[in-house]
Design a protein around this motif. Structure first.
Motif, PDB file in Angstrom:
ATOM      1  N   LEU A   1      10.001  13.373 -10.672  1.00 45.69           N
ATOM      2  CA  LEU A   1       9.521  13.933  -9.470  1.00 45.69           C
ATOM      3  C   LEU A   1       7.955  14.682  -9.893  1.00 45.69           C
ATOM      4  N   GLU A   2       8.222  15.386 -10.992  1.00 47.22           N
ATOM      5  CA  GLU A   2       6.874  16.194 -11.255  1.00 47.22           C
ATOM      6  C   GLU A   2       5.695  15.274 -11.684  1.00 47.22           C
ATOM      7  N   THR A   3       6.185  14.274 -12.539  1.00 49.50           N
ATOM      8  CA  THR A   3       5.238  13.014 -12.598  1.00 49.50           C
ATOM      9  C   THR A   3       4.551  12.262 -11.466  1.00 49.50           C
ATOM     10  N   ILE A   4       5.620  12.039 -10.420  1.00 44.81           N
ATOM     11  CA  ILE A   4       5.167  11.347  -9.385  1.00 44.81           C
ATOM     12  C   ILE A   4       4.110  12.412  -8.530  1.00 44.81           C
ATOM     13  N   LYS A   5       4.399  13.551  -8.202  1.00 42.62           N
ATOM     14  CA  LYS A   5       3.748  14.429  -7.604  1.00 42.62           C
ATOM     15  C   LYS A   5       2.378  14.568  -8.370  1.00 42.62           C
ATOM     16  N   GLU A   6       2.412  14.979  -9.545  1.00 42.72           N
ATOM     17  CA  GLU A   6       0.863  14.887 -10.329  1.00 42.72           C
ATOM     18  C   GLU A   6       0.298  13.509 -10.137  1.00 42.72           C
ATOM     19  N   ARG A   7       0.795  12.319 -10.137  1.00 44.21           N
ATOM     20  CA  ARG A   7      -0.099  10.986 -10.024  1.00 44.21           C
ATOM     21  C   ARG A   7      -0.423  10.840  -8.645  1.00 44.21           C
ATOM     22  N   THR A   8       0.292  11.177  -7.705  1.00 47.76           N
ATOM     23  CA  THR A   8      -0.168  10.775  -5.971  1.00 47.76           C
ATOM     24  C   THR A   8      -0.573  11.800  -5.562  1.00 47.76           C
ATOM     25  N   GLY A   9      -0.438  13.052  -5.770  1.00 49.69           N
ATOM     26  CA  GLY A   9      -0.877  14.127  -5.139  1.00 49.69           C
ATOM     27  C   GLY A   9      -0.143  14.417  -3.566  1.00 49.69           C
ATOM     28  N   LEU A  10       0.879  13.541  -3.459  1.00 51.92           N
ATOM     29  CA  LEU A  10       1.427  13.745  -2.187  1.00 51.92           C
ATOM     30  C   LEU A  10       2.687  14.638  -2.224  1.00 51.92           C
TER      31      LEU A  10
ATOM     32  N   GLU B   1       0.950  -1.339  -0.052  1.00 48.28           N
ATOM     33  CA  GLU B   1      -0.081   0.088  -0.034  1.00 48.28           C
ATOM     34  C   GLU B   1       0.763   1.238   0.110  1.00 48.28           C
ATOM     35  N   ASN B   2       2.002   1.102   0.709  1.00 40.18           N
ATOM     36  CA  ASN B   2       2.706   2.347   0.873  1.00 40.18           C
ATOM     37  C   ASN B   2       3.925   2.412   0.189  1.00 40.18           C
ATOM     38  N   VAL B   3       4.291   1.375  -0.517  1.00 37.44           N
ATOM     39  CA  VAL B   3       5.606   1.019  -1.580  1.00 37.44           C
ATOM     40  C   VAL B   3       5.141   0.992  -3.063  1.00 37.44           C
ATOM     41  N   MET B   4       5.477   1.737  -3.921  1.00 42.35           N
ATOM     42  CA  MET B   4       4.932   1.815  -5.270  1.00 42.35           C
ATOM     43  C   MET B   4       6.123   2.188  -6.369  1.00 42.35           C
ATOM     44  N   LEU B   5       6.030   1.529  -7.408  1.00 45.02           N
ATOM     45  CA  LEU B   5       6.843   1.995  -8.351  1.00 45.02           C
ATOM     46  C   LEU B   5       6.405   2.901  -9.441  1.00 45.02           C
TER      47      LEU B   5
ATOM     48  N   ASP C   1      12.133   2.352 -19.927  1.00 45.47           N
ATOM     49  CA  ASP C   1      12.282   1.224 -19.404  1.00 45.47           C
ATOM     50  C   ASP C   1      12.441   1.782 -17.822  1.00 45.47           C
ATOM     51  N   GLU C   2      12.797   3.007 -17.691  1.00 44.21           N
ATOM     52  CA  GLU C   2      13.198   3.391 -16.196  1.00 44.21           C
ATOM     53  C   GLU C   2      12.028   3.490 -15.386  1.00 44.21           C
ATOM     54  N   ILE C   3      12.405   3.187 -14.279  1.00 43.92           N
ATOM     55  CA  ILE C   3      11.404   2.968 -12.910  1.00 43.92           C
ATOM     56  C   ILE C   3      12.164   3.764 -11.799  1.00 43.92           C
ATOM     57  N   SER C   4      11.191   4.167 -11.034  1.00 40.93           N
ATOM     58  CA  SER C   4      11.529   5.034  -9.841  1.00 40.93           C
ATOM     59  C   SER C   4      10.618   4.239  -8.663  1.00 40.93           C
ATOM     60  N   LEU C   5      10.900   4.383  -7.334  1.00 46.16           N
ATOM     61  CA  LEU C   5      10.448   3.940  -6.422  1.00 46.16           C
ATOM     62  C   LEU C   5       9.880   4.843  -5.566  1.00 46.16           C
ATOM     63  N   GLY C   6       8.749   5.002  -4.924  1.00 44.03           N
ATOM     64  CA  GLY C   6       8.196   5.859  -3.914  1.00 44.03           C
ATOM     65  C   GLY C   6       7.696   5.125  -2.770  1.00 44.03           C
ATOM     66  N   ILE C   7       8.230   5.536  -1.733  1.00 42.72           N
ATOM     67  CA  ILE C   7       7.544   5.351  -0.274  1.00 42.72           C
ATOM     68  C   ILE C   7       6.714   6.331   0.453  1.00 42.72           C
ATOM     69  N   VAL C   8       5.529   6.035   0.891  1.00 41.41           N
ATOM     70  CA  VAL C   8       4.817   6.937   1.585  1.00 41.41           C
ATOM     71  C   VAL C   8       5.466   6.724   3.250  1.00 41.41           C
ATOM     72  N   THR C   9       5.708   7.878   3.642  1.00 43.62           N
ATOM     73  CA  THR C   9       5.927   8.126   5.011  1.00 43.62           C
ATOM     74  C   THR C   9       5.174   9.139   5.787  1.00 43.62           C
TER      75      THR C   9
END
Length: 277
Positions: free
Chosen positions: A201-210, A138-142, A174-182
């Motif tokens: 980073l901007e893609t991740i912020k846009e997708r998660t809103g976190l 739930e808190n660890v995503m690619l 193919d590049e992937i990055s990891l996100g961990i919710v804390t």
């Protein structure tokens, strides 16, 4: 608790007891999982893991951020060092043959030392991420399929993929990055950021809103000019990032800029460093 231990990196550890090499490997303990993120160049991360008290036989999965030798080169050593690797997670296109143009006009293979058949023959489950977001827990995503959000993070045309004799500029799809919710926000782990660390980073912020609390890994500012570095620092400020723990392909000028920007919240992420929340 989140704990990220750098098993190997370009730069020597503070006590000079670990192997260092051009490459990256991180041991991540988060949300009840133990994750290996990248495997360095040679497999020397295995002996570093032992010295650091990290049992590689306990990992739930191995993630390789992209198909370059300095991130995937130690995978064979991992396979030979543990009873089993439960799962290999990579981005779609990881097994493409990657090369680069050298300064002398020649070309060099810089891809993986193994293919899909090698993994399947050892009964290791392969997950090729195609989704924008793939959740490990739930808190660890690619994250995958990064949106290009600026004009200054350009693809480096020295990198190419050989497809049946045709040389195509590598777009690092193919590049992937990891996100961990804390509790403090999202911690983002990047391998090399070939697609652009701000695009990531901007893609991740846009997708998660976190909110993004911290960034660890390689930011590929090694070839960046002063203008791009300045724009990157401005964007980091705008994103509200509080801590960075970078090195590998960040380059000396990028590291200096980040150290000046983040001061005591800058971490030189050399071999043996431990990042905790």
């Amino acid at each position: 608790m989140l704990r990220i231990t750098t098993l190997i990196e370009n730069n020597a550890d503070d006590k000079n007891k670990l192997v260092n090499e051009h490459g990256l490997s991180l041991y991540i303990e988060a949300d009840g999982k133990k994750i290996l993120f990248d495997t360095g160049q040679s497999g020397a991360f295995v002996q570093n893991a032992e010295k650091l008290g990290k049992d590689l036989s306990e990992i739930d999965c191995a993630i390789i951020s992209h198909g370059h030798y300095d991130h995937s080169g130690g995978f064979r050593k991992l396979v030979g060092s543990v009873p089993s690797v439960p799962q290999l997670i990579v981005g779609k296109g990881f097994f493409e043959a990657k090369h680069k143009y050298c300064e002398d006009g020649e070309t060099s293979f810089i891809g993986n030392s193994f293919n899909r058949q090698y993994v399947e023959d050892r009964q290791i489950l392969i997950k090729e991420v195609e989704e924008d977001i793939f959740r490990i827990t739930e808190n660890v995503m690619l994250f995958h399929n990064f949106r290009r959000s600026n004009e200054f993070e350009k693809l480096n045309e020295k990198f190419f993929i050989d497809q049946g004799g045709s040389r195509l500029t590598d777009d690092f799809s193919d590049e992937i990055s990891l996100g961990i919710v804390t509790d403090k926000g999202l911690v983002v782990v990047v391998g090399c950021s070939h697609v652009g660390v701000l695009n990531i980073l901007e893609t991740i912020k846009e997708r998660t809103g976190l909110p993004i609390y911290a960034v660890l890994g390689g930011t590929h500012l090694v070839d960046a000019d002063a203008d791009r570095i300045a724009k990157t620092m401005a964007a980091f400020r705008k994103l509200g990032i509080s801590r960075v723990a970078v090195s590998h392909c960040t380059g000396s000028e990028g590291i200096a800029a980040m150290r000046q920007e983040f001061k005591e919240n800058f971490i030189y992420n050399n071999a043996g460093n431990v990042f905790t929340i």
